[in-house]
Each structure stands twice: as C-alpha cells, then as structure tokens.
Write a protein that holds these residues in place. Structure first.
Motif, PDB file in Angstrom:
ATOM      1  N   TYR A  85       0.836  -1.208   0.000  1.00 19.07           N
ATOM      2  CA  TYR A  85       0.000   0.000   0.000  1.00 19.07           C
ATOM      3  C   TYR A  85       0.868   1.254   0.000  1.00 19.07           C
ATOM      4  CZ  TYR A  85      -3.263   3.544   1.756  1.00 19.07           C
ATOM      5  OH  TYR A  85      -4.014   4.692   1.923  1.00 19.07           O
ATOM      6  N   ASP A  86       1.930   1.244   0.778  1.00 18.22           N
ATOM      7  CA  ASP A  86       2.841   2.377   0.842  1.00 18.22           C
ATOM      8  C   ASP A  86       3.414   2.683  -0.539  1.00 18.22           C
ATOM      9  OD1 ASP A  86       4.387   4.397   1.947  1.00 18.22           O
ATOM     10  OD2 ASP A  86       5.948   3.051   2.688  1.00 18.22           O
ATOM     11  N   VAL A  87       3.887   1.655  -1.218  1.00 17.01           N
ATOM     12  CA  VAL A  87       4.486   1.846  -2.538  1.00 17.01           C
ATOM     13  C   VAL A  87       3.445   2.293  -3.565  1.00 17.01           C
ATOM     14  CG1 VAL A  87       5.577   0.634  -4.473  1.00 17.01           C
ATOM     15  CG2 VAL A  87       6.423   0.268  -2.146  1.00 17.01           C
ATOM     16  N   SER A  88       2.282   1.664  -3.551  1.00 20.33           N
ATOM     17  CA  SER A  88       1.289   1.951  -4.582  1.00 20.33           C
ATOM     18  C   SER A  88       0.672   3.336  -4.430  1.00 20.33           C
ATOM     19  CB  SER A  88       0.191   0.879  -4.574  1.00 20.33           C
ATOM     20  OG  SER A  88      -0.493   0.870  -3.336  1.00 20.33           O
ATOM     21  N   THR A  89       0.487   3.798  -3.208  1.00 16.91           N
ATOM     22  CA  THR A  89      -0.174   5.089  -3.003  1.00 16.91           C
ATOM     23  C   THR A  89       0.795   6.252  -2.882  1.00 16.91           C
ATOM     24  OG1 THR A  89      -0.246   4.771  -0.596  1.00 16.91           O
ATOM     25  CG2 THR A  89      -2.162   4.038  -1.878  1.00 16.91           C
ATOM     26  N   ASN A  90       2.043   5.978  -2.612  1.00 18.14           N
ATOM     27  CA  ASN A  90       3.016   7.066  -2.463  1.00 18.14           C
ATOM     28  C   ASN A  90       4.037   7.088  -3.601  1.00 18.14           C
ATOM     29  OD1 ASN A  90       2.086   8.311   0.012  1.00 18.14           O
ATOM     30  ND2 ASN A  90       2.704   6.436   1.039  1.00 18.14           N
ATOM     31  N   LEU A  91       4.749   5.998  -3.800  1.00 22.43           N
ATOM     32  CA  LEU A  91       5.744   5.981  -4.874  1.00 22.43           C
ATOM     33  C   LEU A  91       5.085   6.009  -6.249  1.00 22.43           C
ATOM     34  CD1 LEU A  91       8.580   5.796  -5.964  1.00 22.43           C
ATOM     35  CD2 LEU A  91       8.518   3.316  -5.588  1.00 22.43           C
ATOM     36  N   VAL A  92       4.154   5.096  -6.500  1.00 22.53           N
ATOM     37  CA  VAL A  92       3.544   5.011  -7.832  1.00 22.53           C
ATOM     38  C   VAL A  92       2.775   6.290  -8.169  1.00 22.53           C
ATOM     39  CG1 VAL A  92       1.884   3.774  -9.260  1.00 22.53           C
ATOM     40  CG2 VAL A  92       3.461   2.492  -7.787  1.00 22.53           C
ATOM     41  N   ASP A  93       1.989   6.784  -7.221  1.00 21.17           N
ATOM     42  CA  ASP A  93       1.232   8.006  -7.493  1.00 21.17           C
ATOM     43  C   ASP A  93       2.149   9.201  -7.703  1.00 21.17           C
ATOM     44  OD1 ASP A  93      -1.133   6.669  -7.418  1.00 21.17           O
ATOM     45  OD2 ASP A  93      -1.747   7.362  -5.429  1.00 21.17           O
ATOM     46  N   THR A  94       3.295   9.230  -7.014  1.00 20.58           N
ATOM     47  CA  THR A  94       4.250  10.318  -7.241  1.00 20.58           C
ATOM     48  C   THR A  94       4.874  10.208  -8.627  1.00 20.58           C
ATOM     49  OG1 THR A  94       4.753  10.555  -4.883  1.00 20.58           O
ATOM     50  CG2 THR A  94       6.387  11.399  -6.447  1.00 20.58           C
ATOM     51  N   LEU A  95       5.163   8.993  -9.076  1.00 23.30           N
ATOM     52  CA  LEU A  95       5.693   8.821 -10.430  1.00 23.30           C
ATOM     53  C   LEU A  95       4.687   9.298 -11.472  1.00 23.30           C
ATOM     54  CD1 LEU A  95       7.493   5.362 -10.129  1.00 23.30           C
ATOM     55  CD2 LEU A  95       8.513   7.647 -10.157  1.00 23.30           C
ATOM     56  N   ARG A  96       3.414   9.063 -11.222  1.00 19.52           N
ATOM     57  CA  ARG A  96       2.387   9.577 -12.143  1.00 19.52           C
ATOM     58  C   ARG A  96       2.378  11.101 -12.130  1.00 19.52           C
ATOM     59  NH1 ARG A  96      -1.232   5.103 -10.001  1.00 19.52           N
ATOM     60  NH2 ARG A  96      -1.161   3.472 -11.602  1.00 19.52           N
ATOM     61  N   LEU A  97       2.545  11.677 -10.946  1.00 19.92           N
ATOM     62  CA  LEU A  97       2.628  13.137 -10.840  1.00 19.92           C
ATOM     63  C   LEU A  97       3.812  13.662 -11.651  1.00 19.92           C
ATOM     64  CD1 LEU A  97       2.245  16.000  -9.582  1.00 19.92           C
ATOM     65  CD2 LEU A  97       3.559  15.178  -7.618  1.00 19.92           C
ATOM     66  N   LEU A  98       4.963  13.035 -11.503  1.00 17.44           N
ATOM     67  CA  LEU A  98       6.145  13.482 -12.243  1.00 17.44           C
ATOM     68  C   LEU A  98       5.939  13.338 -13.746  1.00 17.44           C
ATOM     69  CD1 LEU A  98       9.039  12.054 -10.028  1.00 17.44           C
ATOM     70  CD2 LEU A  98       7.810  14.231  -9.839  1.00 17.44           C
ATOM     71  N   GLY A  99       5.258  12.262 -14.146  1.00 19.72           N
ATOM     72  CA  GLY A  99       4.962  12.088 -15.565  1.00 19.72           C
ATOM     73  C   GLY A  99       4.048  13.185 -16.087  1.00 19.72           C
ATOM     74  N   ALA A 100       3.058  13.563 -15.283  1.00 17.45           N
ATOM     75  CA  ALA A 100       2.142  14.632 -15.691  1.00 17.45           C
ATOM     76  C   ALA A 100       2.868  15.966 -15.790  1.00 17.45           C
ATOM     77  CB  ALA A 100       0.981  14.720 -14.692  1.00 17.45           C
ATOM     78  N   MET A 101       3.779  16.210 -14.867  1.00 16.52           N
ATOM     79  CA  MET A 101       4.563  17.448 -14.929  1.00 16.52           C
ATOM     80  C   MET A 101       5.427  17.469 -16.179  1.00 16.52           C
ATOM     81  SD  MET A 101       5.798  17.992 -10.949  1.00 16.52           S
ATOM     82  CE  MET A 101       6.799  19.415 -11.419  1.00 16.52           C
ATOM     83  N   ARG A 102       6.116  16.385 -16.451  1.00 15.49           N
ATOM     84  CA  ARG A 102       7.026  16.332 -17.593  1.00 15.49           C
ATOM     85  C   ARG A 102       6.282  16.490 -18.915  1.00 15.49           C
ATOM     86  NH1 ARG A 102       8.337  10.970 -16.683  1.00 15.49           N
ATOM     87  NH2 ARG A 102       9.611  10.937 -18.576  1.00 15.49           N
ATOM     88  N   SER A 103       5.096  15.910 -18.989  1.00 14.75           N
ATOM     89  CA  SER A 103       4.332  16.006 -20.237  1.00 14.75           C
ATOM     90  C   SER A 103       3.863  17.426 -20.516  1.00 14.75           C
ATOM     91  CB  SER A 103       3.115  15.063 -20.183  1.00 14.75           C
ATOM     92  OG  SER A 103       2.163  15.516 -19.235  1.00 14.75           O
TER      93      SER A 103
END
Length: 301
Positions: A85-103
């Motif tokens: 849960y820690d990885v999926s809600t914090n790490l994975v969601d942050t990677l999606r955030l970074l992807g949205a910023m980069r795009s």
C-alpha cells in the motif's frame, strides 16, 4: 509565483499555505480531505481530490509554476504493516505526478522527504546529506526512492527538483491522535491530565524544528531555482525524556509516563547537519525547543 501544494491541508501544508500567501504567492491546494476549519482559506484555490485523480491533477498543474509535494498516505508506524500500500499510493502516485509534470513541461518541484527516516541509524551525529541512506521503515524506503527518481529526472534534464529533508516539525495545529508528532502528543496529555506512552526508555534522540522556521526556509527557497538535497532541522538533539521534562516546565505540571517496548522501525537517534541549507539560503532556525513548546502550549497545541 503560482504554487500548488499537494497535501496542503495537513499540519505542515496548512502552515505553508499561510506563509506563502503572506509572501504574495498565488496558492492552490490539492488534498483529498475537506478543508480544515482552523485555517483562513481566503484567496486559495482549494480542490478536494487526490493527486491520483489524473483529470483534476491536470487542471491544477495547468495553473501553477511550482509544485510542493507534501502528501503521504502512511507514517513510519503504518508503512511496515503494509508496504505494498505504501508503494502503490506514495511511490507510484508520485511517479504519475512526475509524468504529468514532464508532459506539460512543468519542471519545478519541491519534495518534502524525511530527515528522520531516510538515514536509518546513522554512523555519527549530526548527519550530513552525504551520509548513506539506510532506512529501517517502508516510509523511509519510499521517500528515498522518490528522491532518486527526482534526481534521475534532473540528470536527464527534465525536472528541477529541490528535495528537503525536514527533521521533526512541530507547532500549533499538529494532530495528537496520530503516530507522528511526539510533541503534540506530550502537550495533549498534559492538557488532558492523561498518562503519556513512550516507546522505549525515552533515550531516543530527535531533532525538533518549530514549524515557523520550516515555513521561513520554504518561503525563501520556492522563489529560486536551487536544486539538490538539503537537511532542514534545528541541528540540536533532544531525547524524548528531555522533551517531556521541558513540556512539563512550560505547562507547570507533571505527568505520568508509561514506557513500552521499543519499536524496531524507530531510529535510535537523529540530529541533522543544517550547514548546507544555511550556506545556500542564508537561513537558520530561530525558535529553540523551550520557546517553541511555550508557543504551541499557549495556542492550544
């Protein structure tokens, strides 16, 4: 400056909202919880949603210059119980955030890591930013992983990240009911004449930073383009027993203490070397522990 605070409804985030707004920044908040009622949200663009909501996130990113990422769904105590849960809600969601910023070509992000967990049990104190990262909780592992992704994207020329490692911020409005915030818990027990539970023998040392000092640094740093990793603390260590004694002096009364078995995911001692932040930002903490406790006590915790 148009700032977006992800997780701006929490203890640290709500104080940053006030500090950034006072400094003249346009402030937006993205948080899954309804806006707390002990903060004046006038002029703040507040959206009650998770940053995992890609539609809402995209709308908020379109109207900002810098992202301040404070959100976390776990604390050290809860993270080891369910690391998936820690990885999926914090790490994975942050990677999606970074992807949205980069795009969108949005480069600037200030990430709030953890000076209290990423180092694990350090070799010596105070701890510099170059110390090996050996976290003993999933919370610290995930913070470390996010740091590494941010630094990777910086090396690739895609993001301009500033990574802050706060120690143990405290002050008014910090919840006493959670697993973080020892000072908030101590003051709450004193207020309610309730016994205090301490995990271990109370000798564990922490670096406590009054919230106004943290806000002061962030208000300066958000204006610049500095990248890299910086410790943010008081640079002074206090044991849990020291904090309890200081709080009793401030409150003018004593309390009963129950000592419980130590927890493996708690580091034995952490004090941050803050020389780099001082040199780069011309910053130093101004509120010592006793004064910070007194201010927090007067304002009702």
């Amino acid at each position: 400056m148009r700032t977006l605070l992800i997780g701006g409804n929490g203890f640290i985030g709500s104080h940053l909202v006030e500090g950034l707004r006072a400094a003249g920044h346009a402030v937006s908040v993205l948080d899954p919880r309804p806006a707390r009622d002990d903060v004046d949200w006038s002029g703040v663009n507040y959206r009650c949603a998770s940053h995992a909501d890609e539609t809402v996130l995209g709308e908020m990113l379109a109207d900002c210059d810098v992202v301040l990422h404070l959100a976390s769904t776990t604390v050290p105590f809860t993270s080891n119980a369910n690391p998936v849960y820690d990885v999926s809600t914090n790490l994975v969601d942050t990677l999606r955030l970074l992807g949205a910023m980069r795009s969108r070509g949005l480069r600037r992000i200030v990430f709030f890591s953890s000076g209290g967990t990423v180092y694990g049990n350090p070799d010596s104190l105070p701890v510099e930013e170059t110390h090996p990262l050996r976290p003993v909780s999933s919370y610290g592992v995930v913070k470390t992983a996010i740091e590494q992704y941010l630094l990777m994207y910086h090396r690739l020329g895609e993001l301009d990240p500033l990574i802050l490692r706060p120690s143990n911020p405290y002050g008014p409005r910090q919840a006493a009911s959670g697993r973080q915030g020892f000072i908030a818990k101590v003051l709450s027990c004193l207020h309610d004449d309730a016994p205090l539970q301490i995990w271990g023998d109370g000798s564990a040392v922490r670096d406590y930073l009054y919230i106004d000092d943290l806000v002061s640094l962030v208000s300066q740093a958000v204006n610049g383009a500095e990248c890299g990793v910086y410790n943010v603390g008081s640079g002074i260590g206090h044991s849990l027993n020291d904090v309890r004694s200081a709080a009793e002096r401030v409150a003018g009364k004593t309390m009963n203490v129950e000592y419980l078995p130590a927890q493996g995911f708690d580091v034995r001692g952490i004090v941050l070397d803050i020389a780099a932040a001082g040199a780069r930002f011309g910053w130093r903490p101004r509120i010592d522990l006793e004064e910070g406790l007194a201010r927090t006590w007067r304002e009702g915790g």
